[in-house]
Every structure is written in C-alpha cells, then in structure tokens.
Design a protein around this motif. Structure first.
Motif, PDB file in Angstrom:
ATOM      1  N   ASN A  99     -17.975  -0.098   3.132  1.00 43.88           N
ATOM      2  CA  ASN A  99     -18.015  -1.495   2.670  1.00 43.88           C
ATOM      3  C   ASN A  99     -19.439  -2.011   2.484  1.00 43.88           C
ATOM      4  O   ASN A  99     -19.630  -3.097   1.923  1.00 43.88           O
ATOM      5  N   ILE A 100     -20.443  -1.246   2.900  1.00 45.35           N
ATOM      6  CA  ILE A 100     -21.822  -1.700   2.625  1.00 45.35           C
ATOM      7  C   ILE A 100     -22.174  -1.504   1.147  1.00 45.35           C
ATOM      8  O   ILE A 100     -23.128  -2.111   0.645  1.00 45.35           O
ATOM      9  N   PHE A 101     -21.418  -0.651   0.459  1.00 41.86           N
ATOM     10  CA  PHE A 101     -21.651  -0.449  -0.971  1.00 41.86           C
ATOM     11  C   PHE A 101     -21.155  -1.684  -1.716  1.00 41.86           C
ATOM     12  O   PHE A 101     -20.010  -2.103  -1.541  1.00 41.86           O
ATOM     13  N   PRO A 102     -21.984  -2.298  -2.543  1.00 46.72           N
ATOM     14  CA  PRO A 102     -21.646  -3.600  -3.126  1.00 46.72           C
ATOM     15  C   PRO A 102     -20.398  -3.618  -4.007  1.00 46.72           C
ATOM     16  O   PRO A 102     -19.779  -4.669  -4.175  1.00 46.72           O
ATOM     17  N   TYR A 103     -20.009  -2.470  -4.572  1.00 45.42           N
ATOM     18  CA  TYR A 103     -18.841  -2.442  -5.453  1.00 45.42           C
ATOM     19  C   TYR A 103     -17.659  -1.696  -4.832  1.00 45.42           C
ATOM     20  O   TYR A 103     -16.750  -1.262  -5.543  1.00 45.42           O
ATOM     21  N   TYR A 104     -17.652  -1.593  -3.504  1.00 44.12           N
ATOM     22  CA  TYR A 104     -16.576  -0.860  -2.835  1.00 44.12           C
ATOM     23  C   TYR A 104     -15.211  -1.488  -3.105  1.00 44.12           C
ATOM     24  O   TYR A 104     -14.237  -0.786  -3.391  1.00 44.12           O
ATOM     25  N   ASN A 105     -15.121  -2.816  -3.032  1.00 49.75           N
ATOM     26  CA  ASN A 105     -13.831  -3.478  -3.280  1.00 49.75           C
ATOM     27  C   ASN A 105     -13.334  -3.216  -4.695  1.00 49.75           C
ATOM     28  O   ASN A 105     -12.119  -3.134  -4.942  1.00 49.75           O
ATOM     29  N   ASN A 106     -14.258  -3.089  -5.619  1.00 47.81           N
ATOM     30  CA  ASN A 106     -13.900  -2.759  -6.993  1.00 47.81           C
ATOM     31  C   ASN A 106     -13.204  -1.395  -7.057  1.00 47.81           C
ATOM     32  O   ASN A 106     -12.200  -1.213  -7.751  1.00 47.81           O
ATOM     33  N   TYR A 107     -13.738  -0.430  -6.293  1.00 43.86           N
ATOM     34  CA  TYR A 107     -13.140   0.904  -6.278  1.00 43.86           C
ATOM     35  C   TYR A 107     -11.802   0.927  -5.547  1.00 43.86           C
ATOM     36  O   TYR A 107     -10.912   1.712  -5.894  1.00 43.86           O
ATOM     37  N   LEU A 108     -11.638   0.073  -4.542  1.00 41.85           N
ATOM     38  CA  LEU A 108     -10.333  -0.042  -3.882  1.00 41.85           C
ATOM     39  C   LEU A 108      -9.271  -0.514  -4.875  1.00 41.85           C
ATOM     40  O   LEU A 108      -8.158   0.030  -4.923  1.00 41.85           O
ATOM     41  N   LYS A 109      -9.626  -1.514  -5.683  1.00 41.06           N
ATOM     42  CA  LYS A 109      -8.693  -2.020  -6.694  1.00 41.06           C
ATOM     43  C   LYS A 109      -8.421  -0.962  -7.757  1.00 41.06           C
ATOM     44  O   LYS A 109      -7.273  -0.767  -8.179  1.00 41.06           O
ATOM     45  N   LEU A 110      -9.480  -0.295  -8.184  1.00 40.75           N
ATOM     46  CA  LEU A 110      -9.347   0.718  -9.221  1.00 40.75           C
ATOM     47  C   LEU A 110      -8.496   1.888  -8.738  1.00 40.75           C
ATOM     48  O   LEU A 110      -7.643   2.407  -9.476  1.00 40.75           O
ATOM     49  N   GLY A 111      -8.704   2.312  -7.487  1.00 37.49           N
ATOM     50  CA  GLY A 111      -7.921   3.404  -6.924  1.00 37.49           C
ATOM     51  C   GLY A 111      -6.443   3.073  -6.859  1.00 37.49           C
ATOM     52  O   GLY A 111      -5.587   3.903  -7.208  1.00 37.49           O
ATOM     53  N   LYS A 112      -6.133   1.865  -6.422  1.00 36.86           N
ATOM     54  CA  LYS A 112      -4.729   1.446  -6.347  1.00 36.86           C
ATOM     55  C   LYS A 112      -4.110   1.382  -7.730  1.00 36.86           C
ATOM     56  O   LYS A 112      -2.975   1.823  -7.948  1.00 36.86           O
ATOM     57  N   LEU A 113      -4.856   0.838  -8.679  1.00 37.13           N
ATOM     58  CA  LEU A 113      -4.386   0.740 -10.056  1.00 37.13           C
ATOM     59  C   LEU A 113      -4.089   2.128 -10.622  1.00 37.13           C
ATOM     60  O   LEU A 113      -3.007   2.363 -11.195  1.00 37.13           O
ATOM     61  N   GLU A 114      -5.016   3.052 -10.466  1.00 32.21           N
ATOM     62  CA  GLU A 114      -4.832   4.374 -11.054  1.00 32.21           C
ATOM     63  C   GLU A 114      -3.749   5.173 -10.330  1.00 32.21           C
ATOM     64  O   GLU A 114      -3.017   5.948 -10.964  1.00 32.21           O
ATOM     65  N   PHE A 115      -3.615   4.979  -9.029  1.00 34.33           N
ATOM     66  CA  PHE A 115      -2.524   5.637  -8.307  1.00 34.33           C
ATOM     67  C   PHE A 115      -1.179   5.127  -8.807  1.00 34.33           C
ATOM     68  O   PHE A 115      -0.246   5.912  -9.015  1.00 34.33           O
ATOM     69  N   ASN A 116      -1.075   3.817  -9.012  1.00 29.48           N
ATOM     70  CA  ASN A 116       0.185   3.245  -9.509  1.00 29.48           C
ATOM     71  C   ASN A 116       0.520   3.770 -10.903  1.00 29.48           C
ATOM     72  O   ASN A 116       1.684   4.068 -11.208  1.00 29.48           O
ATOM     73  N   LEU A 117      -0.490   3.888 -11.758  1.00 27.65           N
ATOM     74  CA  LEU A 117      -0.262   4.428 -13.093  1.00 27.65           C
ATOM     75  C   LEU A 117       0.210   5.877 -13.011  1.00 27.65           C
ATOM     76  O   LEU A 117       1.136   6.284 -13.731  1.00 27.65           O
ATOM     77  N   LEU A 118      -0.417   6.653 -12.149  1.00 26.77           N
ATOM     78  CA  LEU A 118       0.001   8.048 -11.974  1.00 26.77           C
ATOM     79  C   LEU A 118       1.440   8.128 -11.473  1.00 26.77           C
ATOM     80  O   LEU A 118       2.236   8.941 -11.967  1.00 26.77           O
ATOM     81  N   SER A 119       1.775   7.299 -10.513  1.00 25.07           N
ATOM     82  CA  SER A 119       3.114   7.324  -9.917  1.00 25.07           C
ATOM     83  C   SER A 119       4.189   6.982 -10.940  1.00 25.07           C
ATOM     84  O   SER A 119       5.303   7.524 -10.901  1.00 25.07           O
ATOM     85  N   GLN A 120       3.852   6.097 -11.864  1.00 26.37           N
ATOM     86  CA  GLN A 120       4.822   5.684 -12.881  1.00 26.37           C
ATOM     87  C   GLN A 120       5.108   6.779 -13.897  1.00 26.37           C
ATOM     88  O   GLN A 120       6.164   6.798 -14.526  1.00 26.37           O
ATOM     89  N   HIS A 121       4.178   7.691 -14.073  1.00 31.39           N
ATOM     90  CA  HIS A 121       4.307   8.680 -15.141  1.00 31.39           C
ATOM     91  C   HIS A 121       4.313  10.124 -14.646  1.00 31.39           C
ATOM     92  O   HIS A 121       4.217  11.045 -15.455  1.00 31.39           O
ATOM     93  N   SER A 122       4.438  10.318 -13.354  1.00 24.63           N
ATOM     94  CA  SER A 122       4.457  11.672 -12.812  1.00 24.63           C
ATOM     95  C   SER A 122       5.669  11.837 -11.912  1.00 24.63           C
ATOM     96  O   SER A 122       5.975  10.955 -11.098  1.00 24.63           O
ATOM     97  N   SER A 123       6.345  12.955 -12.044  1.00 24.52           N
ATOM     98  CA  SER A 123       7.560  13.197 -11.263  1.00 24.52           C
ATOM     99  C   SER A 123       7.263  13.829  -9.907  1.00 24.52           C
ATOM    100  O   SER A 123       8.158  13.973  -9.087  1.00 24.52           O
ATOM    101  N   HIS A 124       5.999  14.209  -9.677  1.00 27.17           N
ATOM    102  CA  HIS A 124       5.660  14.837  -8.410  1.00 27.17           C
ATOM    103  C   HIS A 124       4.265  14.409  -7.976  1.00 27.17           C
ATOM    104  O   HIS A 124       3.448  13.980  -8.782  1.00 27.17           O
ATOM    105  N   VAL A 125       4.016  14.547  -6.686  1.00 28.78           N
ATOM    106  CA  VAL A 125       2.696  14.227  -6.145  1.00 28.78           C
ATOM    107  C   VAL A 125       1.747  15.376  -6.478  1.00 28.78           C
ATOM    108  O   VAL A 125       2.056  16.536  -6.194  1.00 28.78           O
ATOM    109  N   PRO A 126       0.595  15.090  -7.103  1.00 29.29           N
ATOM    110  CA  PRO A 126      -0.322  16.175  -7.473  1.00 29.29           C
ATOM    111  C   PRO A 126      -0.880  16.881  -6.244  1.00 29.29           C
ATOM    112  O   PRO A 126      -1.259  16.244  -5.268  1.00 29.29           O
TER     113      PRO A 126
END
Length: 282
Positions: A99-126
């Motif tokens: 959290n000392i990295f100034p854009y860490y929260n941005n990456y938390l949001k981005l990670g959740k977003l991209e995981f959700n996109l993957l989950s919607q279009h993938s039938s299995h966990v990579p």
C-alpha cells in the motif's frame, strides 16, 4: 474534430512541454506533481476527443508523451520495488506493505475487474498464466495470485534482467507466491516454445510503445499461443490514449474478440480487451 486548440488538449500539451524538459523522470516532487496533473487531466471519459483524428503535430506529441510516461512508470515501479525488497526487516514480507505504492488501489480494482472478465468467459480456472511486460513491480500478477487465483502459477516475462531481479526479490519472502511466481528474462518476440502452455496471456499496456511494435507482439502471440487460450490486452480510449497506446480490433487478426470493457473510474490503463485464440483460422 479535436485539435490542439481544444482546452483539455492545450493543457496536455502544456504539461508535455514541462515534462519533456525535465532532467530526470525518476520520482521527485516535481516529477510526481506533473505526472499527477497529467493523469488527472486524462481521466475524464465523457469526451468526444479522438486522438486518431488530431493533427500530425499533436499525434507526434502524443507518441513522445506515451514514451515519457512509460519511462517514468518504470522508474516509479523500480523505486518502490527497491524500497520494499531491500529496506524492510528480514522477518517482514514486502507484500504486506504494497500500500505504500501510490497506485496500489488502482491495481486492486484492475485485478478484480480482469478476474471478473476472465470468470465470465472461461469455463475453468487457469492453471498457468503468462504476463508479458511484468516489470520490476508485477502488481497484476501479485494481486491476481493473492486475492483471486490461489492455485494458479504465474510466469512473468520481461526484457529487463534488473526489473526481474527486483520483482523476484519482492516475492521471495512470501511463502506462497515465492513458489507460484516465475520470472523469465527475454524479449517475448524471441519466445516461441512454451507459449502454448498458458491458459491466459496478459500483454501489458506498455509492451509495444507504438502501433507497429504492438501489432508485432500481438501477431507473435497469435502464432504461438494455444488454441482456445485467452489473451488479455490493455488499451486506452478518449483522453487516456495520451497515456497509453491504443489497440484496435483490426489489430487482432487470428483472435476472436470476447469482450471490451471501458472503465469510467480511476483505473487508468483502461479499455480491457479479452480475446480468444480463434481455432477456425488454424
């Protein structure tokens, strides 16, 4: 048609003029302030500005600005990765202090977003994910591994051996991620064998700083990825295209476009494209 007389574009040009005159892009009060102002100026998405329709002068400025942003981002990640990896006590896990990295929260949001996109279009966990252009602070891999994909192995590719050394040091004291994060120092264009072992490949926004280089990287991945594997791309639209390169659907030959997502918040490397290796072409 947007042009250099547009108020927001004039502000971006003004900031570019100041940034391009800096002696160094390494983190400092002046550097941080100027890039902070630039990001804030480029965040709004409710605009009809199309950078592809601007004058050649503005297009040239944009190309140079993207390169400056990439260089500054590299220095910023290098700076904080060094602090986290070497200045903490031996018994501390650097990943507990991200959290000392100034854009860490941005990456938390981005990670959740991209995981959700993957989950919607993938039938299995990579089981295996590759991240091309992971840098000295591979936050996407770290966030996905820690919070969303606890059993997935992440292979991080970067052309810079020093960046990989810093990234490896960052995860080395984590009992879990030290076993699931693997680092490869290579130009992805030289990687032919092995790319077909990954279920998902991420291509960082700053891999391929211009159209020709970006398309070349995409074409290489299309040639060597497994059929049915997913390629996650980060692009940009509207004003954010002054910060990151644009990937058009026409650049994705050989892939089937699954989804495009346009964030409207402060997730800056916006416009996530998720595409699949298109078996009908093979």
């Amino acid at each position: 048609m947007a042009c250099k007389n547009n108020r927001v574009v004039k502000q971006i040009i003004h900031l570019y003029d100041q940034i391009s005159k800096l002696e160094s892009l390494k983190p400092s009060k002046n550097v941080d302030t100027l890039f902070g102002q630039l990001v804030s100026t480029c965040l709004p998405t409710d605009t009809n500005i199309d950078v592809t329709k601007m004058s050649e002068e503005v297009k040239d400025m944009r190309s140079n600005l993207i390169k400056l942003c990439g260089e500054a981002e590299g220095y910023l990640e290098q700076h904080f990765s060094t602090i986290l990896g070497s200045l903490l006590q031996e018994d501390q896990n650097p990943l507990d202090h991200l959290n000392i990295f100034p854009y860490y929260n941005n990456y938390l949001k981005l990670g959740k977003l991209e995981f959700n996109l993957l989950s919607q279009h993938s039938s299995h966990v990579p089981s295996k994910i590759a991240f091309v252009g992971s840098g000295p602070m591979p936050l996407t891999s770290i966030v996905l591994a820690k919070f969303h994909l606890p059993n997935t192995t992440f292979h991080n590719f970067d052309i810079d051996s020093h960046a990989n050394a810093l990234a490896s040091s960052l995860v080395s004291r984590d009992p879990d991620l030290s076993k699931r994060m693997i680092f490869h120092t290579t130009d992805v264009l030289n990687a032919t064998e092995g790319l077909d072992q990954y279920d998902v490949v991420f291509l960082a926004a700053l891999v391929g700083m211009d159209k020709e280089a970006k398309v070349k990287a995409i074409e290489h991945l299309e040639k060597h990825m497994a059929l049915g594997a997913v390629l996650m791309l980060r692009s940009a639209h509207a004003l954010r295209a002054f910060l990151y390169p644009i990937v058009d659907s026409s650049d994705l030959k050989g892939f089937q476009l699954l989804t495009i997502f346009h964030p409207t918040d402060d997730v800056v490397n916006s416009k996530n494209k998720m595409i699949e290796e298109f078996s009908a072409i093979e």
